[in-house]
Design an enzyme around this catalytic site. Sequence first.
Site, mmCIF file in Angstrom:
data_model
loop_
_atom_site.group_PDB
_atom_site.id
_atom_site.type_symbol
_atom_site.label_atom_id
_atom_site.label_comp_id
_atom_site.label_asym_id
_atom_site.label_seq_id
_atom_site.Cartn_x
_atom_site.Cartn_y
_atom_site.Cartn_z
ATOM 1 N N ASP A 119 1.628 -36.244 -93.411
ATOM 2 C CA ASP A 119 2.374 -35.036 -93.764
ATOM 3 C C ASP A 119 3.826 -35.430 -94.027
ATOM 4 O O ASP A 119 4.471 -36.029 -93.165
ATOM 5 C CB ASP A 119 2.307 -34.037 -92.607
ATOM 6 N N LYS A 123 11.344 -30.836 -95.143
ATOM 7 C CA LYS A 123 12.598 -30.198 -94.719
ATOM 8 C C LYS A 123 13.340 -31.086 -93.727
ATOM 9 O O LYS A 123 12.738 -31.692 -92.845
ATOM 10 C CB LYS A 123 12.300 -28.835 -94.098
ATOM 11 N N THR A 192 -8.609 -43.468 -99.315
ATOM 12 C CA THR A 192 -8.830 -42.312 -98.454
ATOM 13 C C THR A 192 -9.347 -41.173 -99.324
ATOM 14 O O THR A 192 -9.345 -41.259 -100.556
ATOM 15 C CB THR A 192 -7.528 -41.869 -97.772
ATOM 16 N N TYR A 194 -7.877 -38.302 -99.746
ATOM 17 C CA TYR A 194 -6.736 -37.799 -100.503
ATOM 18 C C TYR A 194 -6.396 -38.722 -101.667
ATOM 19 O O TYR A 194 -6.060 -38.271 -102.760
ATOM 20 C CB TYR A 194 -5.511 -37.660 -99.596
#
Length: 215
Positions: A119, A123, A192, A194
Amino acid sequence: MRLRNKPGAHETIKNYPNIVISSLDHVKGSWKNEIFNNDNPIFIEIGMGKGTFINGMARKNPNINFIGVEKYTSVIVSALELTLENSLPNVRLLNIDALELPSIFAKGEIERIYLNFSDPWPKNRHEKRRLSHETFLRIYEDIVIPGGEIHMKTDNQGLFEYSLESFSTYGMLLKNISLDLHNSNIKDNVMTEYEAKFSKQGKRIYRCEAKFRTL
């Protein structure tokens, strides 16, 4: 990203305590002798998702022990199902947060850490949650052998640039940096889930290796 709850996930995991290791009181320092019953090196993947990478690596490297770490129960149950399907003796899973690693692994018990498509937490106020933040690097250094390595892959350029700086500032040695993995000369890449998805979409995959310095 909001993760959907998978009905029966907790019960399924409890049925396979020999794969998803749940009794963690006495595992520290005992992974080779008591969990894997061999003296092979141990590689771990933090945030393994559905287990495609860890299972692929274990299949290609039967003389290495692999541990997949995933904190979300709804995700790790999919990795468990894939591991059961593949019947690989050198794979174990942990349903824990990465912050718990020092209480589960002894110093020098791990040789390599994989961070795949973590992830990005884009921010600034969430910087400390990034798995390549200094807080986590200290944790990793506490459990790897001297000169142990982190291998990272991501599709997020911002996270990649941040991680390169974080590794370098920490004093790690960087090598095999690729700004476009699938158009590089790096061989034997195991994808993977992803990575397979993003590469089909034409997204660039970034990769690097960072080595902790030895004294």
